[in-house]
Design an enzyme around this catalytic site. Sequence first.
Site, mmCIF file in Angstrom:
data_model
loop_
_atom_site.group_PDB
_atom_site.id
_atom_site.type_symbol
_atom_site.label_atom_id
_atom_site.label_comp_id
_atom_site.label_asym_id
_atom_site.label_seq_id
_atom_site.Cartn_x
_atom_site.Cartn_y
_atom_site.Cartn_z
ATOM 1 N N HIS A 152 44.998 12.496 38.498
ATOM 2 C CA HIS A 152 44.077 11.811 39.422
ATOM 3 C C HIS A 152 43.597 10.495 38.795
ATOM 4 C CE1 HIS A 152 43.008 16.102 40.846
ATOM 5 N NE2 HIS A 152 43.624 15.530 41.866
ATOM 6 N N ARG A 182 53.230 13.058 44.101
ATOM 7 C CA ARG A 182 53.936 13.429 42.866
ATOM 8 C C ARG A 182 55.427 13.521 43.112
ATOM 9 N NH1 ARG A 182 49.340 17.831 42.252
ATOM 10 N NH2 ARG A 182 50.068 17.979 44.381
ATOM 11 N N SER A 212 45.785 20.528 39.871
ATOM 12 C CA SER A 212 44.530 21.185 39.474
ATOM 13 C C SER A 212 44.698 22.700 39.550
ATOM 14 C CB SER A 212 43.392 20.766 40.405
ATOM 15 O OG SER A 212 43.160 19.395 40.331
#
Length: 162
Positions: free
Chosen positions: A19, A92, A130
């Site tokens: 991030h 990504r 995450s």
Amino acid sequence: MTKKIAVYPGTFDPVTNGHLDVIQRSLDIFDEVRVVVLNNASKRPVFSTDERLALLKETTADLKGVSVDSFDGLLVDYLKKTGCNVALRGLRTATDLEYEFQMSTTNSLLDPAIDTVFMMTSPQYNFLTSTLVREVYSLGRTLPSCVPPAVHKALLKKFSLK
Ligand code: PNS
């Protein structure tokens, strides 16, 4: 000259180096980046909104042009409320694309004035989520190279690790 402002929404449960890479690089394009903690209906966060906000504030404190906020509701309503019409999202791999396509199309439908800008994460972070970070810490191992030191510390505390 009008300021170029982007809102970077996410769950940030917790913020990772991936991030931060997107935030940092987006500052070459935007004058201001507003990071906003929103809730994702399909996830139950481990960190409270206040904890996620505090970690984002701490880890972006040195970045000029970055502010942090939270909102309980739809991204389009946050954008309208704050007078911004650009949402920034990191990509990504192609796996992200389908979900991002659904979200950006829905957001455009809700408010045609909104554009979503996608930024590819740097290759060293294209595996990082995450969710995986939380899973590793929750099962007793750590990933200090993937998260900022403050987040590593918070994860150790959250999962009662040494
Ligand atoms: O970090 P995430 O979990 O990929 O972020 C997803 C998030 C929080 C940006 C998305 O779930 C969201 O925008 N939530 C707010 C509610 C909303 O606007 N939902 C409709 C999106 S189409």
